[in-house]
Scaffold this active site. Structure first.
Site, PDB file in Angstrom:
ATOM      1  N   HIS A  56       0.838  -1.212   0.000  1.00  0.00           N
ATOM      2  CA  HIS A  56       0.000   0.000   0.000  1.00  0.00           C
ATOM      3  C   HIS A  56       0.870   1.258   0.000  1.00  0.00           C
ATOM      4  O   HIS A  56       1.212   1.799   1.042  1.00  0.00           O
ATOM      5  CB  HIS A  56      -0.901  -0.034   1.243  1.00  0.00           C
ATOM      6  CG  HIS A  56      -2.023   0.954   1.212  1.00  0.00           C
ATOM      7  ND1 HIS A  56      -3.260   0.675   1.731  1.00  0.00           N
ATOM      8  CD2 HIS A  56      -2.097   2.216   0.738  1.00  0.00           C
ATOM      9  CE1 HIS A  56      -4.052   1.726   1.579  1.00  0.00           C
ATOM     10  NE2 HIS A  56      -3.356   2.681   0.982  1.00  0.00           N
ATOM     11  N   LEU A  59       2.364   6.658  -4.954  1.00  0.00           N
ATOM     12  CA  LEU A  59       3.536   7.246  -5.620  1.00  0.00           C
ATOM     13  C   LEU A  59       3.203   8.536  -6.370  1.00  0.00           C
ATOM     14  O   LEU A  59       4.094   9.245  -6.801  1.00  0.00           O
ATOM     15  CB  LEU A  59       4.170   6.215  -6.564  1.00  0.00           C
ATOM     16  CG  LEU A  59       4.844   5.021  -5.867  1.00  0.00           C
ATOM     17  CD1 LEU A  59       5.391   4.042  -6.900  1.00  0.00           C
ATOM     18  CD2 LEU A  59       5.962   5.486  -4.936  1.00  0.00           C
ATOM     19  N   ARG A  60       1.915   8.843  -6.554  1.00  0.00           N
ATOM     20  CA  ARG A  60       1.445  10.138  -7.102  1.00  0.00           C
ATOM     21  C   ARG A  60       1.749  10.382  -8.569  1.00  0.00           C
ATOM     22  O   ARG A  60       1.345  11.413  -9.099  1.00  0.00           O
ATOM     23  CB  ARG A  60       1.999  11.320  -6.283  1.00  0.00           C
ATOM     24  CG  ARG A  60       1.717  11.269  -4.796  1.00  0.00           C
ATOM     25  CD  ARG A  60       0.234  11.244  -4.478  1.00  0.00           C
ATOM     26  NE  ARG A  60      -0.002  11.390  -3.030  1.00  0.00           N
ATOM     27  CZ  ARG A  60      -1.028  10.855  -2.394  1.00  0.00           C
ATOM     28  NH1 ARG A  60      -1.923  10.132  -3.051  1.00  0.00           N
ATOM     29  NH2 ARG A  60      -1.184  11.031  -1.103  1.00  0.00           N
ATOM     30  N   HIS A 177     -10.826  -0.185   0.845  1.00  0.00           N
ATOM     31  CA  HIS A 177     -10.708   0.955   1.759  1.00  0.00           C
ATOM     32  C   HIS A 177     -12.070   1.035   2.464  1.00  0.00           C
ATOM     33  O   HIS A 177     -13.035   1.556   1.901  1.00  0.00           O
ATOM     34  CB  HIS A 177     -10.396   2.213   0.962  1.00  0.00           C
ATOM     35  CG  HIS A 177     -10.425   3.489   1.751  1.00  0.00           C
ATOM     36  ND1 HIS A 177      -9.298   4.202   2.077  1.00  0.00           N
ATOM     37  CD2 HIS A 177     -11.455   4.170   2.294  1.00  0.00           C
ATOM     38  CE1 HIS A 177      -9.641   5.273   2.775  1.00  0.00           C
ATOM     39  NE2 HIS A 177     -10.949   5.278   2.921  1.00  0.00           N
ATOM     40  N   HIS A 230      -5.552  -0.991   5.725  1.00  0.00           N
ATOM     41  CA  HIS A 230      -5.370  -0.174   6.943  1.00  0.00           C
ATOM     42  C   HIS A 230      -6.489  -0.261   7.979  1.00  0.00           C
ATOM     43  O   HIS A 230      -7.121   0.735   8.314  1.00  0.00           O
ATOM     44  CB  HIS A 230      -5.119   1.295   6.570  1.00  0.00           C
ATOM     45  CG  HIS A 230      -5.998   1.876   5.492  1.00  0.00           C
ATOM     46  ND1 HIS A 230      -7.359   1.764   5.496  1.00  0.00           N
ATOM     47  CD2 HIS A 230      -5.679   2.569   4.366  1.00  0.00           C
ATOM     48  CE1 HIS A 230      -7.854   2.373   4.427  1.00  0.00           C
ATOM     49  NE2 HIS A 230      -6.841   2.860   3.723  1.00  0.00           N
ATOM     50  N   ASN A 276      -6.451   9.103   6.954  1.00  0.00           N
ATOM     51  CA  ASN A 276      -7.660   8.318   6.733  1.00  0.00           C
ATOM     52  C   ASN A 276      -7.280   6.856   6.562  1.00  0.00           C
ATOM     53  O   ASN A 276      -6.539   6.542   5.626  1.00  0.00           O
ATOM     54  CB  ASN A 276      -8.368   8.831   5.478  1.00  0.00           C
ATOM     55  CG  ASN A 276      -9.646   8.067   5.171  1.00  0.00           C
ATOM     56  OD1 ASN A 276      -9.888   6.998   5.731  1.00  0.00           O
ATOM     57  ND2 ASN A 276     -10.454   8.590   4.267  1.00  0.00           N
ATOM     58  N   ASP A 303       0.850   2.685   3.701  1.00  0.00           N
ATOM     59  CA  ASP A 303      -0.047   3.767   3.267  1.00  0.00           C
ATOM     60  C   ASP A 303       0.733   5.083   3.131  1.00  0.00           C
ATOM     61  O   ASP A 303       0.230   6.167   3.447  1.00  0.00           O
ATOM     62  CB  ASP A 303      -1.250   3.932   4.205  1.00  0.00           C
ATOM     63  CG  ASP A 303      -2.373   4.759   3.567  1.00  0.00           C
ATOM     64  OD1 ASP A 303      -2.267   5.101   2.365  1.00  0.00           O
ATOM     65  OD2 ASP A 303      -3.354   5.066   4.263  1.00  0.00           O
ATOM     66  N   HIS A 307       2.268  14.436   0.443  1.00  0.00           N
ATOM     67  CA  HIS A 307       1.532  15.664   0.098  1.00  0.00           C
ATOM     68  C   HIS A 307       2.484  16.848   0.171  1.00  0.00           C
ATOM     69  O   HIS A 307       3.310  16.914   1.079  1.00  0.00           O
ATOM     70  CB  HIS A 307       0.385  15.915   1.084  1.00  0.00           C
ATOM     71  CG  HIS A 307      -0.738  14.925   0.982  1.00  0.00           C
ATOM     72  ND1 HIS A 307      -1.597  14.879  -0.091  1.00  0.00           N
ATOM     73  CD2 HIS A 307      -1.122  13.940   1.826  1.00  0.00           C
ATOM     74  CE1 HIS A 307      -2.477  13.893   0.101  1.00  0.00           C
ATOM     75  NE2 HIS A 307      -2.213  13.304   1.246  1.00  0.00           N
TER      76      HIS A 307
HETATM   77 ZN    ZN Z   1      -7.078   4.008   2.105  1.00  0.00          ZN
END
Ligand code: ZN
Length: 433
Positions: A56, A59-60, A177, A230, A276, A303, A307
């Site tokens: 999880h 990498l954007r 999720h 998660h 989250n 996760d 940002h």
């Molecule tokens: Zn998630």
């Protein structure tokens, strides 16, 4: 190709022994091996683990290369001891076609720091309306086996059922999720006395637990396998434990931050702690640690959610959810699970390498440290300690919640197919395929 002799490494924390890597493979393990032209790496006191595998990672790329690229994210992964990461699908464009997943997969290979196994979106554009081209992504060069709309819950029960049925054809898994959308509208932190006190909209545990309960029953009904992303509450651990006792094919992950941090940190109103699912209570933290120790929770997954600072340095309600975590994952697992006696290093290799590779159906990773196996190895010094400095990362982003915190351990070297991606704690030029 250069050979490497890891002198006096401790495989899975056991007795010191020499390990010889050549041509991408572990070729010899034994006492006092002859270097025979190999580069000798002093591994005295270092724990050797199979290269870590993350199920999880965000990498954007494509779309938010200001936050992270495949190259910088995989460099960060290598520094954390990872040799394979699964890249989540919530990029722009979304990874919902063979074209996008192949692009991400190839960028990982070209970078040469860590294999990237793309996760395919479950629904087109993560919109939750119709299934994406799951079969085409599975058949692509990327060989996708994990599908997730992570960031958004597949809340429609019929779509979730269809996805679970569809992926059976190619031994895939849906990674959910778990967030009931109506119960979490505008949610900002864990729901409890504290959210009332702080005046922030609460994210109730039941919003996670209700989806997990529904999904394990759906997985049982259609005879498919399900992965829970998660997991963060005591109730979620209890539902997964019950599902496994019924023989339902479900696996679950916990993040390092949910093993360590609690919602009390939100008192600071510092959005660095906004994530989250949200940070939960000390009782939930105790429950996820117990669940990981007894095998109810199968794996630790980061996760990692980079940002840019402008999305985190603002008021709480406007800030983005998420924190980076590839370079702090193993130290936090050491601190919360190994140093407390809850897990052995052998079990750490299970939860951070062997099992995530098995869930993702990645064959060349998560293998035992044995002769003839791929030379994906991390050397880790559990006796080192450091104070986390946000700028000391290969990630393009700095949103770590551990700034100023002392964490144990240090990744000294990472080998990907016998080539170091990290050596003496520093990134190399990579292992170009
Ligand atoms: Zn998630």
């Amino acid at each position: 190709m250069t050979s490497y002799l890891l002198r006096h490494a401790r495989p899975l924390g056991g007795d010191p022994v020499d390990v010889l890597l050549r041509d991408g493979v572990i070729v010899e393990i034994g006492p006092d091996l002859d270097a025979d032209g190999a580069v000798v790496v002093d591994a005295e006191g270092l724990v050797a683990l199979p290269g870590l595998v993350d199920l999880h990672t965000h990498l954007r790329e494509p779309g938010r290369e200001d936050a992270e690229t495949v190259l910088t994210g995989t460099q960060s992964a290598a520094r954390g001891g990872f040799t394979c990461v699964h890249a989540m699908a919530n990029t722009s464009p979304v990874a919902d076609t063979a074209g996008v997943v192949e692009q991400v997969w190839r960028l990982g290979r070209e970078g040469g720091f860590c294999d990237v196994q793309p996760v395919g979106a479950v629904t087109v554009g993560l919109k939750g309306e119709r299934l994406a081209e799951l079969g085409a992504m599975a058949d692509s060069a990327a060989g996708v086996r994990v599908f997730s709309d992570d960031g958004i819950c597949v809340s429609d029960a019929v779509l979730m059922r269809r996805a679970l049925e569809y992926v059976k054809a190619f031994d895939g898994v849906v990674a959910q999720h778990a967030q009931e959308p109506r119960l979490t509208e505008g949610a900002q932190m864990n729901e409890g006395a504290l959210s009332g006190e702080l005046g922030l909209v609460g994210w109730p545990a039941v919003a996670e637990e209700a989806i997990i309960a529904r999904d394990v029953l759906l997985a049982e009904h259609v005879g498919s396998r399900l992965h829970v992303c998660h997991l963060s509450t005591r109730g979620s651990v209890e539902i997964v434990r019950w599902a496994k006792s019924r023989g339902i094919d479900v696996t679950a992950e916990v993040t390092p931050h949910h093993l360590l941090l609690t919602d009390d940190l939100v008192r600071s109103y510092d959005p660095i702690y906004k994530v989250n699912p949200p940070l939960r209570t000390a009782d939930d933290v105790a429950a996820v640690r117990e669940g990981l120790a007894d095998g109810t929770i199968d794996i630790v997954a980061t996760d990692h959610a980079p940002h840019p600072m402008e999305d985190k340095e603002c008021e709480w309600s406007a800030a983005a959810f998420g924190m980076i975590g590839l370079e702090t994952a193993l130290p936090i697992v050491q601190q919360t699970m190994v140093d407390t006696g809850a897990l052995s290093w052998e079990q750490v290799a299970e939860v951070l390498s062997a099992r995530p590779a098995r869930i993702g159906r990645v064959r060349e990773h998560g293998r035992p440290l044995a002769v003839g196996e791929p030379a994906n190895v991390v050397l880790y010094d559990p006796d080192a300690a450091r104070t986390v400095v946000p700028g000391d990362t290969a990630s393009l982003s700095r949103n770590t919640p551990y700034a100023g915190r002392e964490l144990p351990g240090r990744v000294v070297a990472t080998f990907l197919r016998g080539v170091p991606t990290v050596l003496s704690g520093e990134l190399t030029e990579g292992a170009h395929a």
